[in-house]
Design a protein around this motif. Structure first.
Motif, short mmCIF file in Angstrom:
data_model
loop_
_atom_site.label_atom_id
_atom_site.label_comp_id
_atom_site.label_asym_id
_atom_site.label_seq_id
_atom_site.Cartn_x
_atom_site.Cartn_y
_atom_site.Cartn_z
N UNK A 77 0.83 -1.20 0.00
CA UNK A 77 0.00 0.00 0.00
C UNK A 77 0.87 1.25 0.00
N UNK A 78 1.90 1.26 0.80
CA UNK A 78 2.80 2.41 0.88
C UNK A 78 3.51 2.65 -0.45
N UNK A 79 4.08 1.60 -1.02
CA UNK A 79 4.83 1.76 -2.26
C UNK A 79 3.93 1.99 -3.47
N UNK A 80 2.70 1.48 -3.44
CA UNK A 80 1.80 1.75 -4.56
C UNK A 80 1.38 3.22 -4.58
N UNK A 81 1.45 3.88 -3.44
CA UNK A 81 1.17 5.31 -3.39
C UNK A 81 2.15 6.12 -4.22
N UNK A 82 3.37 5.60 -4.39
CA UNK A 82 4.35 6.31 -5.22
C UNK A 82 3.86 6.42 -6.65
N UNK A 83 3.25 5.37 -7.16
CA UNK A 83 2.84 5.38 -8.56
C UNK A 83 1.41 5.88 -8.75
N UNK A 84 0.51 5.55 -7.85
CA UNK A 84 -0.87 5.95 -8.04
C UNK A 84 -1.12 7.41 -7.68
N UNK A 85 -0.47 7.88 -6.63
CA UNK A 85 -0.76 9.23 -6.15
C UNK A 85 0.38 10.21 -6.40
N UNK A 86 1.48 9.73 -6.89
CA UNK A 86 2.67 10.57 -7.06
C UNK A 86 3.05 11.22 -5.73
N UNK A 87 2.88 10.45 -4.66
CA UNK A 87 3.19 10.92 -3.32
C UNK A 87 4.47 10.24 -2.85
N UNK A 88 5.53 11.02 -2.71
CA UNK A 88 6.82 10.45 -2.36
C UNK A 88 7.10 10.52 -0.87
N UNK A 89 6.19 11.05 -0.12
CA UNK A 89 6.38 11.11 1.32
C UNK A 89 7.30 12.24 1.73
N UNK A 90 7.55 12.30 3.01
CA UNK A 90 8.40 13.36 3.54
C UNK A 90 9.77 12.82 3.94
N UNK A 91 9.77 11.81 4.78
CA UNK A 91 11.03 11.21 5.23
C UNK A 91 10.87 9.69 5.06
N UNK A 92 11.21 9.14 3.90
CA UNK A 92 10.94 7.71 3.64
C UNK A 92 11.44 6.74 4.71
N UNK A 93 12.65 6.88 5.28
CA UNK A 93 13.03 5.90 6.30
C UNK A 93 12.09 5.95 7.52
N UNK A 94 11.68 7.15 7.91
CA UNK A 94 10.76 7.28 9.03
C UNK A 94 9.40 6.70 8.68
N UNK A 95 8.95 6.94 7.46
CA UNK A 95 7.64 6.42 7.05
C UNK A 95 7.64 4.89 6.96
N UNK A 96 8.76 4.30 6.58
CA UNK A 96 8.84 2.83 6.56
C UNK A 96 8.70 2.26 7.97
N UNK A 97 9.32 2.92 8.93
CA UNK A 97 9.19 2.48 10.33
C UNK A 97 7.75 2.70 10.79
N UNK A 98 7.16 3.82 10.42
CA UNK A 98 5.78 4.11 10.80
C UNK A 98 4.81 3.09 10.21
N UNK A 99 5.05 2.65 8.98
CA UNK A 99 4.20 1.62 8.37
C UNK A 99 4.30 0.31 9.16
N UNK A 100 5.49 0.00 9.64
CA UNK A 100 5.65 -1.18 10.49
C UNK A 100 4.87 -1.05 11.79
N UNK A 101 4.84 0.15 12.34
CA UNK A 101 4.05 0.39 13.56
C UNK A 101 2.56 0.26 13.26
N UNK A 102 2.14 0.79 12.10
CA UNK A 102 0.74 0.65 11.71
C UNK A 102 0.35 -0.82 11.55
N UNK A 103 1.30 -1.65 11.19
CA UNK A 103 1.00 -3.07 10.94
C UNK A 103 0.85 -3.87 12.23
N UNK A 104 1.30 -3.35 13.37
CA UNK A 104 1.25 -4.14 14.62
C UNK A 104 -0.17 -4.57 14.98
N UNK A 105 -1.19 -3.70 14.98
CA UNK A 105 -2.54 -4.19 15.30
C UNK A 105 -3.04 -5.21 14.28
N UNK A 106 -2.62 -5.07 13.04
CA UNK A 106 -3.04 -6.03 12.01
C UNK A 106 -2.35 -7.38 12.22
#
Length: 127
Positions: A77-106
């Motif tokens: 979902x995070x990486x598909x945003x690069x192509x579908x929304x042209x959204x490159x994020x702000x700080x990719x290493x931080x966002x990768x860690x944040x995505x891992x945190x989002x995945x904990x409840x799942x």
């Protein structure tokens, strides 16, 4: 052989669910002209809970290593945003860690599905 087919089918389904989730947000941004602040509640209250429900179902269907599906869904979902929304994020290493945190409840939901299957079968699931 059957286990591999189920695992492959759930992997493909996880990828499809993740891309559909990002496509929905992309549609909101393109067609409705929503900014990130406007579509973020749809992500937090729509896409992420749908990923949790899918993680529970996938954990029930394939109880061996149920952590795979949520992580796959979140990162695709995070990486598909690069192509579908042209959204490159702000700080990719931080966002990768944040995505891992989002995945904990799942991940917890995936293990809950696996636990439910074990309880209903009355034994341990062997790979």
């Amino acid at each position: 052989m059957r286990k591999r087919r189920i695992g492959l089918a759930l992997t493909i389904l996880s990828i499809v669910v993740a891309i559909v989730g990002m496509y929905m947000l992309s549609w909101l941004q393109r067609e409705k002209l929503y900014s990130q602040a406007e579509w973020l509640p749809y992500y937090e209250w729509g896409v992420l809970p749908a990923f949790g429900l899918c993680s529970f179902i996938f954990g029930y269907l394939e109880p061996v290593a149920p952590w795979r599906w949520p992580l796959l869904m979140v990162y695709v979902n995070y990486f598909s945003g690069f192509w579908l929304m042209k959204y490159w994020g702000q700080i990719p290493p931080f966002e990768l860690i944040l995505m891992g945190v989002f995945a904990v409840p799942m991940i917890v939901a995936g293990y809950a599905g696996a636990f439910l299957k074990r309880r209903l079968r009355g034994g341990k699931i062997v790979a």
